[in-house]
Design a protein around this motif. Sequence first.
Motif, PDB file in Angstrom:
ATOM      1  N   ASN A 174     -10.815  -5.633  -0.425  1.00  7.95           N
ATOM      2  CA  ASN A 174      -9.548  -5.600   0.302  1.00  7.95           C
ATOM      3  C   ASN A 174      -8.418  -6.290  -0.453  1.00  7.95           C
ATOM      4  OD1 ASN A 174      -7.890  -4.966   2.543  1.00  7.95           O
ATOM      5  ND2 ASN A 174      -8.149  -7.031   3.346  1.00  7.95           N
ATOM      6  N   ALA A 175      -8.717  -7.421  -1.082  1.00  3.88           N
ATOM      7  CA  ALA A 175      -7.676  -8.183  -1.772  1.00  3.88           C
ATOM      8  C   ALA A 175      -7.262  -7.529  -3.090  1.00  3.88           C
ATOM      9  CB  ALA A 175      -8.162  -9.607  -2.034  1.00  3.88           C
ATOM     10  N   LYS A 176      -8.079  -6.615  -3.599  1.00  6.56           N
ATOM     11  CA  LYS A 176      -7.803  -5.988  -4.896  1.00  6.56           C
ATOM     12  C   LYS A 176      -7.089  -4.642  -4.761  1.00  6.56           C
ATOM     13  CE  LYS A 176     -12.088  -8.018  -6.708  1.00  6.56           C
ATOM     14  NZ  LYS A 176     -13.410  -7.693  -7.292  1.00  6.56           N
ATOM     15  N   LEU A 177      -7.316  -3.952  -3.659  1.00  3.60           N
ATOM     16  CA  LEU A 177      -6.772  -2.605  -3.501  1.00  3.60           C
ATOM     17  C   LEU A 177      -5.263  -2.621  -3.319  1.00  3.60           C
ATOM     18  CD1 LEU A 177      -9.458  -1.181  -1.053  1.00  3.60           C
ATOM     19  CD2 LEU A 177      -9.262  -0.686  -3.501  1.00  3.60           C
ATOM     20  N   LYS A 178      -4.612  -1.542  -3.724  1.00  5.28           N
ATOM     21  CA  LYS A 178      -3.171  -1.413  -3.537  1.00  5.28           C
ATOM     22  C   LYS A 178      -2.835  -1.359  -2.049  1.00  5.28           C
ATOM     23  CE  LYS A 178      -2.645   1.050  -7.910  1.00  5.28           C
ATOM     24  NZ  LYS A 178      -2.330   2.322  -8.595  1.00  5.28           N
ATOM     25  N   ALA A 179      -1.705  -1.952  -1.684  1.00  6.09           N
ATOM     26  CA  ALA A 179      -1.279  -1.941  -0.284  1.00  6.09           C
ATOM     27  C   ALA A 179      -1.001  -0.519   0.161  1.00  6.09           C
ATOM     28  CB  ALA A 179      -0.036  -2.816  -0.122  1.00  6.09           C
ATOM     29  N   LYS A 180      -1.416  -0.207   1.386  1.00  7.17           N
ATOM     30  CA  LYS A 180      -1.220   1.122   1.962  1.00  7.17           C
ATOM     31  C   LYS A 180      -1.794   2.226   1.076  1.00  7.17           C
ATOM     32  CE  LYS A 180       0.869  -0.236   5.698  1.00  7.17           C
ATOM     33  NZ  LYS A 180       0.202  -0.091   7.031  1.00  7.17           N
ATOM     34  N   LEU A 181      -2.946   1.937   0.495  1.00  6.11           N
ATOM     35  CA  LEU A 181      -3.629   2.925  -0.331  1.00  6.11           C
ATOM     36  C   LEU A 181      -3.923   4.162   0.518  1.00  6.11           C
ATOM     37  CD1 LEU A 181      -5.081   3.413  -3.119  1.00  6.11           C
ATOM     38  CD2 LEU A 181      -7.164   2.606  -1.979  1.00  6.11           C
ATOM     39  N   PRO A 182      -3.488   5.351   0.093  1.00  8.35           N
ATOM     40  CA  PRO A 182      -3.720   6.536   0.930  1.00  8.35           C
ATOM     41  C   PRO A 182      -5.173   6.975   0.913  1.00  8.35           C
ATOM     42  CG  PRO A 182      -2.671   7.165  -1.139  1.00  8.35           C
ATOM     43  CD  PRO A 182      -2.696   5.660  -1.112  1.00  8.35           C
ATOM     44  N   ILE A 183      -5.709   7.288   2.080  1.00  8.18           N
ATOM     45  CA  ILE A 183      -7.015   7.922   2.172  1.00  8.18           C
ATOM     46  C   ILE A 183      -6.810   9.284   2.816  1.00  8.18           C
ATOM     47  CG2 ILE A 183      -7.528   6.589   4.290  1.00  8.18           C
ATOM     48  CD1 ILE A 183     -10.512   7.035   3.615  1.00  8.18           C
TER      49      ILE A 183
END
Length: 231
Positions: free
Chosen positions: A142-151
């Motif tokens: 969670n802390a590494k992923l881009k904010a508002k990563l699209p799924i």
Amino acid sequence: MFTAVVATLIGSGKPVRAESIAGKVPEIDRVAVRVVVDSYQFAVAPSRKVSDVEIEHFGWGIGGGKPPGKTLISEFGLSMHVESRRGAETRHVLVDFGFTPDALVNNANLVGIDPAAIDALVLSHGHYDHFGGLAGFLKQNNAKLKAKLPIYIGGEDAFCSRQWTAPPVRADFGVLDRKALEGANVAVTYAEGPALVADHGFTTGHIGQTSFEKLLSPSAMKIGVDHGIGC
């Protein structure tokens, strides 16, 4: 009415709709597909080249004169990582997430996938062997992923709970966890038709089940929402 219900369920002002393809589909210079999770692997198969396609096998992790401390985990499920290049641009997309987070996290680390570099997530359909590892992977990174990563998800039916109806027994086949997606701060994006993914790729939209293939492992989809779970 449908839009309002979905918005309430996924905890946002309104559902995010994928950008439709206008004109030609994206063209890229190079693509590399890594199988992150699959039901089996050829641990001792050599790498090789077939025509213009290079096939690289991870092996079983032997090196340094000692047995492997870790190796890839095979399980009933599928996950793939796609790296595409166009000029100086590079995109990273994770497609499907296997059956368990243990396998997905372990294998992603071993094959060198950087969670911070992922530009998009794609779920092909709402069967547990394709999304079972998702919630755990998101929590772990969670802390590494881009904010508002699209799924990218095909539609509301991906959230429907399902039952396994094939032998050996009829049983719960899991459900995609909306709360886990909301807690991970990803942008649930409905791609019900052909839609752009990270500028380099695209989804096909809904594909009908009429096919020459015989359905071997059917599941039954339940319509309805219970305590925020379901569709």
